[in-house]
Design an enzyme around this catalytic site. Structure first.
Site, PDB file in Angstrom:
ATOM      1  N   ARG A  58      -6.290  22.641   1.303  1.00 52.09           N
ATOM      2  CA  ARG A  58      -5.858  22.164   0.746  1.00 52.09           C
ATOM      3  C   ARG A  58      -4.316  21.579   1.352  1.00 52.09           C
ATOM      4  NH1 ARG A  58      -5.068  26.186  -2.828  1.00 52.09           N
ATOM      5  NH2 ARG A  58      -2.913  26.535  -2.311  1.00 52.09           N
ATOM      6  N   TYR A 113       4.986   1.370 -15.563  1.00 54.33           N
ATOM      7  CA  TYR A 113       3.237   1.339 -16.252  1.00 54.33           C
ATOM      8  C   TYR A 113       3.572   2.543 -16.815  1.00 54.33           C
ATOM      9  CZ  TYR A 113      -0.834   3.402 -13.845  1.00 54.33           C
ATOM     10  OH  TYR A 113      -2.427   3.760 -14.135  1.00 54.33           O
ATOM     11  N   ASP A 185       7.437   3.036  -7.856  1.00 57.41           N
ATOM     12  CA  ASP A 185       6.859   2.371  -7.457  1.00 57.41           C
ATOM     13  C   ASP A 185       6.034   1.099  -7.277  1.00 57.41           C
ATOM     14  OD1 ASP A 185       3.546   1.960  -8.403  1.00 57.41           O
ATOM     15  OD2 ASP A 185       3.972   3.160 -10.597  1.00 57.41           O
ATOM     16  N   LYS A 210      -5.908   1.211  -5.119  1.00 59.65           N
ATOM     17  CA  LYS A 210      -5.313  -0.458  -5.816  1.00 59.65           C
ATOM     18  C   LYS A 210      -5.293  -0.687  -3.680  1.00 59.65           C
ATOM     19  CE  LYS A 210      -4.573   0.193  -9.891  1.00 59.65           C
ATOM     20  NZ  LYS A 210      -3.980   1.657 -10.931  1.00 59.65           N
TER      21      LYS A 210
END
Length: 394
Positions: A58, A113, A185, A210
């Site tokens: 992790r 967003y 962002d 994206k």
């Protein structure tokens, strides 16, 4: 490493050469994909001391290290660390949970967003964090919104639907004077076209789903932070236990290697399509900061070195049925809630129901377009057929 002085090289070169150690990779260009949870220690003493470059799956692997080094090289010298999370929304939620506590106030750009807004109004409210929304064009005027308990400002440049361009430099100057962190962002432009950490931002997030992924086949998020904010982000990631799967990390790294050529094509095609649409009789307005007529163009030209393929258009008044007929006619523009891949997309949207600090009244139906890597001539022909169907349905 393949590059001895990455800080002296252009971004395109850093994307190709950073995070690579071909000697350690037995001569292979790409690092292997490490599927693993358990990391074995050679001695009991090493185990007790948690000695070792990697300690648990992790917490990272050689694959994640290669990705982090590459993105850090792209972000620039202000970047002190890169966190990897399983989605763009996870980047947002992890960041906000890492820097805020009960009783704090968060300032959020009104064009943010929508899932960022939902998280702020939902989980953060339940955790005792107050959110105040502000006009994205407020600039230094944000000073009047600060409270003694304001700890952070969240901006999105430009907004991912309505495309207002906030003045991040002015906002950051005020925020830092008040002791608050600035969170950006940066999904739209990526650090290739917007080095936000060099413009006063403390934490730069991306939905790497994206443009970094670039092929519509992964969910992925990144959190890049400067030296001031990185300890909080690193602790938050560790305490929340967020991580991304090894195959997605590898695909994100592969996407980074070709980001410059892909984004350059999105930039060229996007501006070409935006200018063409601005001249269409069916279109009232094009919302793209790269256009000289856009209210945010001066800030975009000052702070950005390019644009992506995402922008919106305002149609002249038309019934929803006619707009739906147009969308159903399109063949190359798919309808789907993402962007940044190789394919073109078109979706209708309406910000009015959830904007609170500003009034959304564009004067007609609105469509968000993502211009992919198809031929621009073919995309224009597709939209031309769609506009014909729109007019026939009115």
């Amino acid at each position: 490493m393949d590059s001895s002085h990455p800080q002296e090289q252009q971004a395109e070169t850093r994307l190709v050469t950073s995070g690579r150690d071909t000697k350690a990779q037995k001569g292979f260009v790409n690092p292997p994909v490490f599927h693993g949870s358990t990391v074995l220690y050679p001695t009991a003493e090493d185990l007790h001391a948690h000695r070792g470059e990697f300690t648990y799956g992790r917490h990272g692997s050689p694959t994640t290290k290669a990705f982090q080094e590459t993105l850090m090289a792209l972000e620039g010298p202000q970047c002190a660390g890169v966190g990897i999370v399983p989605s763009g929304l996870s980047a947002i939620s992890t960041t906000l949970l890492s820097v805020l506590k009960a009783g704090d106030n968060l300032l959020v750009c009104d064009n943010v967003y929508r899932p960022s807004r939902n998280f702020s109004n939902g989980l953060l409210t339940r955790f005792g964090v107050e959110t105040t929304y502000f006009d994205p064009m407020i600039g230094a005027g944000i000073d009047k919104l600060f409270k003694p308990n304001t700890r952070a400002v969240l901006v999105e440049a430009p907004g991912s639907q309505s495309f207002e361009m906030p003045d991040i430099r002015a906002i950051a100057e005020v925020a830092h004077g008040r002791g608050a962190l600035v969170i950006d962002d940066n999904t739209w432009a990526t650090p290739l076209y917007h080095r936000s950490l060099e413009q006063g931002v403390d934490i730069s997030m991306q939905a790497a789903t994206k443009y970094i992924g670039g092929h519509s086949d992964i969910m992925f998020g990144t959190i890049s932070a400067n030296a001031k904010a990185w300890p909080q982000i690193a602790e938050g990631i560790r305490l929340l236990g967020v991580c991304a799967g090894p195959d997605d990390v590898f695909l994100a790294l592969r996407g980074l290697r070709t980001l410059s050529v892909r984004l350059a094509q999105h930039h060229r095609s996007g501006l070409d399509m935006a200018r063409w649409l601005a001249g269409r009789p069916e279109v009232a307005r094009v919302l793209h900061p790269g256009l000289e007529t856009d209210p945010g163009h001066a800030i975009w030209k000052r702070d950005f070195t390019g644009a992506s393929g995402l922008f919106s258009i305002v149609l002249k008044p038309a019934p929803q049925k006619a707009v739906d007929t147009m969308l159903n006619t399109l063949k190359l523009f798919g309808m789907g809630f993402s962007w940044g891949g190789f394919e073109s997309l078109a979706i209708p949207f309406d910000c009015d129901a959830y904007r609170t600090a500003t009034k959304w009244s564009p004067g007609g139906p609105t469509l968000r377009l993502h211009i992919g890597l198809e031929s621009v001539d073919d995309l224009k022909a597709d939209l031309d057929r769609g506009f014909a169907a729109l007019k026939a349905a009115m």
